[in-house]
Design a protein around this motif. Sequence first.
Motif, PDB file in Angstrom:
ATOM      1  N   ARG A 224     -50.584  31.532 -10.877  1.00  0.00           N
ATOM      2  CA  ARG A 224     -50.320  32.687 -11.739  1.00  0.00           C
ATOM      3  C   ARG A 224     -50.430  32.223 -13.179  1.00  0.00           C
ATOM      4  O   ARG A 224     -49.985  31.130 -13.522  1.00  0.00           O
ATOM      5  CB  ARG A 224     -48.916  33.266 -11.475  1.00  0.00           C
ATOM      6  CG  ARG A 224     -48.824  34.039 -10.192  1.00  0.00           C
ATOM      7  CD  ARG A 224     -47.398  34.518  -9.925  1.00  0.00           C
ATOM      8  NE  ARG A 224     -46.917  35.479 -10.914  1.00  0.00           N
ATOM      9  CZ  ARG A 224     -47.200  36.774 -10.885  1.00  0.00           C
ATOM     10  NH1 ARG A 224     -47.986  37.264  -9.932  1.00  0.00           N
ATOM     11  NH2 ARG A 224     -46.712  37.586 -11.790  1.00  0.00           N
ATOM     12  N   LYS A 225     -51.027  33.058 -14.022  1.00  0.00           N
ATOM     13  CA  LYS A 225     -51.201  32.703 -15.417  1.00  0.00           C
ATOM     14  C   LYS A 225     -50.782  33.870 -16.304  1.00  0.00           C
ATOM     15  O   LYS A 225     -50.967  35.036 -15.938  1.00  0.00           O
ATOM     16  CB  LYS A 225     -52.656  32.329 -15.715  1.00  0.00           C
ATOM     17  CG  LYS A 225     -53.117  31.049 -15.033  1.00  0.00           C
ATOM     18  CD  LYS A 225     -54.479  30.630 -15.507  1.00  0.00           C
ATOM     19  CE  LYS A 225     -54.967  29.397 -14.748  1.00  0.00           C
ATOM     20  NZ  LYS A 225     -54.089  28.234 -14.946  1.00  0.00           N
ATOM     21  N   THR A 226     -50.249  33.522 -17.463  1.00  0.00           N
ATOM     22  CA  THR A 226     -49.946  34.528 -18.478  1.00  0.00           C
ATOM     23  C   THR A 226     -50.990  34.424 -19.582  1.00  0.00           C
ATOM     24  O   THR A 226     -51.230  33.337 -20.119  1.00  0.00           O
ATOM     25  CB  THR A 226     -48.543  34.328 -19.061  1.00  0.00           C
ATOM     26  OG1 THR A 226     -47.583  34.493 -18.013  1.00  0.00           O
ATOM     27  CG2 THR A 226     -48.266  35.348 -20.159  1.00  0.00           C
ATOM     28  N   ILE A 227     -51.606  35.543 -19.884  1.00  0.00           N
ATOM     29  CA  ILE A 227     -52.683  35.597 -20.872  1.00  0.00           C
ATOM     30  C   ILE A 227     -52.232  36.493 -22.017  1.00  0.00           C
ATOM     31  O   ILE A 227     -51.783  37.621 -21.797  1.00  0.00           O
ATOM     32  CB  ILE A 227     -53.975  36.133 -20.226  1.00  0.00           C
ATOM     33  CG1 ILE A 227     -54.441  35.148 -19.149  1.00  0.00           C
ATOM     34  CG2 ILE A 227     -55.068  36.356 -21.257  1.00  0.00           C
ATOM     35  CD1 ILE A 227     -55.224  35.775 -18.046  1.00  0.00           C
ATOM     36  N   MET A 228     -52.341  35.965 -23.223  1.00  0.00           N
ATOM     37  CA  MET A 228     -51.956  36.735 -24.407  1.00  0.00           C
ATOM     38  C   MET A 228     -53.224  37.332 -25.026  1.00  0.00           C
ATOM     39  O   MET A 228     -53.994  36.636 -25.680  1.00  0.00           O
ATOM     40  CB  MET A 228     -51.237  35.847 -25.415  1.00  0.00           C
ATOM     41  CG  MET A 228     -50.724  36.610 -26.633  1.00  0.00           C
ATOM     42  SD  MET A 228     -49.516  37.916 -26.190  1.00  0.00           S
ATOM     43  CE  MET A 228     -48.122  36.926 -25.635  1.00  0.00           C
ATOM     44  N   HIS A 229     -53.417  38.617 -24.765  1.00  0.00           N
ATOM     45  CA  HIS A 229     -54.610  39.280 -25.280  1.00  0.00           C
ATOM     46  C   HIS A 229     -54.306  39.854 -26.674  1.00  0.00           C
ATOM     47  O   HIS A 229     -53.225  40.414 -26.895  1.00  0.00           O
ATOM     48  CB  HIS A 229     -55.043  40.407 -24.333  1.00  0.00           C
ATOM     49  CG  HIS A 229     -56.382  40.969 -24.649  1.00  0.00           C
ATOM     50  ND1 HIS A 229     -56.576  41.976 -25.570  1.00  0.00           N
ATOM     51  CD2 HIS A 229     -57.620  40.647 -24.176  1.00  0.00           C
ATOM     52  CE1 HIS A 229     -57.863  42.261 -25.645  1.00  0.00           C
ATOM     53  NE2 HIS A 229     -58.520  41.469 -24.806  1.00  0.00           N
TER      54      HIS A 229
END
Length: 281
Positions: A224-229
């Motif tokens: 699982r990854k958190t991506i800051m768009h």
Amino acid sequence: MDRRELARCLRVWRDRLNPQSAGLPAGGVRRAPGLRREEVARLAGLSVDYLTRLEQGRAGHPSASVVEALARALRLSDEENAHLFRLAGHADPRARPVTRHLTPGVQRMLDRLADTPVLVLDATWQTVAANSLLTALLGDMTEGTAREQNLLWRHFTGLPSRVVATAEQDAAFEAAAVADLRAAAGRFPDDEPLRTLISDLRGVSPRFDRLWQEHAVAHHTSSRKTIMHPQVGALTLDCDVLTVEGSGLRTVIYSAVPGSSDDHGLALLRTIGTQFASPLT
């Protein structure tokens, strides 16, 4: 041939087996975990003396047939089998060059999964292709130099990334990724771009070099990854890694729990499209 590492791996792999998993009787009380040396020797059709010398780093160059027999006796995975051949100074007989060709089937999958971010990598973590939603999510991973299109190079050299992680998450990813790259090195020992990548990473990143010297071998799986768009904000997504059988290509599919705020964020990203998908350089 790396005698010291070969010896260490043989001992570790022997210690992790129990008699039942190897099809042997338990044999009463055991002073140490795993199989006895004479049990592995019998399973592999080798003399105890020769196996002892291998495990102590004193034996000569084992033949490919001996390596194959040891791999069977120790119940090694495909990645471990390839690693054992490499340590013994042999090319893995099942090895082929790293596949970097985007097959028609994978291209069709990219075309049809237009509403899901999909990234295609080869065994060296080199970007092969990405669909438009992946580009909108992470930036254009197919632009820049060849090195800048490699995910491990980007990570270990500190190039810009929209992925955010804690120190613990970074450490877990790095250990898994380096172990996966070592498995690739065992599968593709004669692939020059792969050898060059490893050499360059060891030279430029002390962290990579330390992990490489741990000699872990594994296959990278889902996470699982958190991506800051920059427009949508933080998205926490499942990253499922699917290997294309027969080619070694990996498709990384990013998805969110249906109905979650992350799912709504992906829906918004589909609307925005690729207007904010400039290269991450």
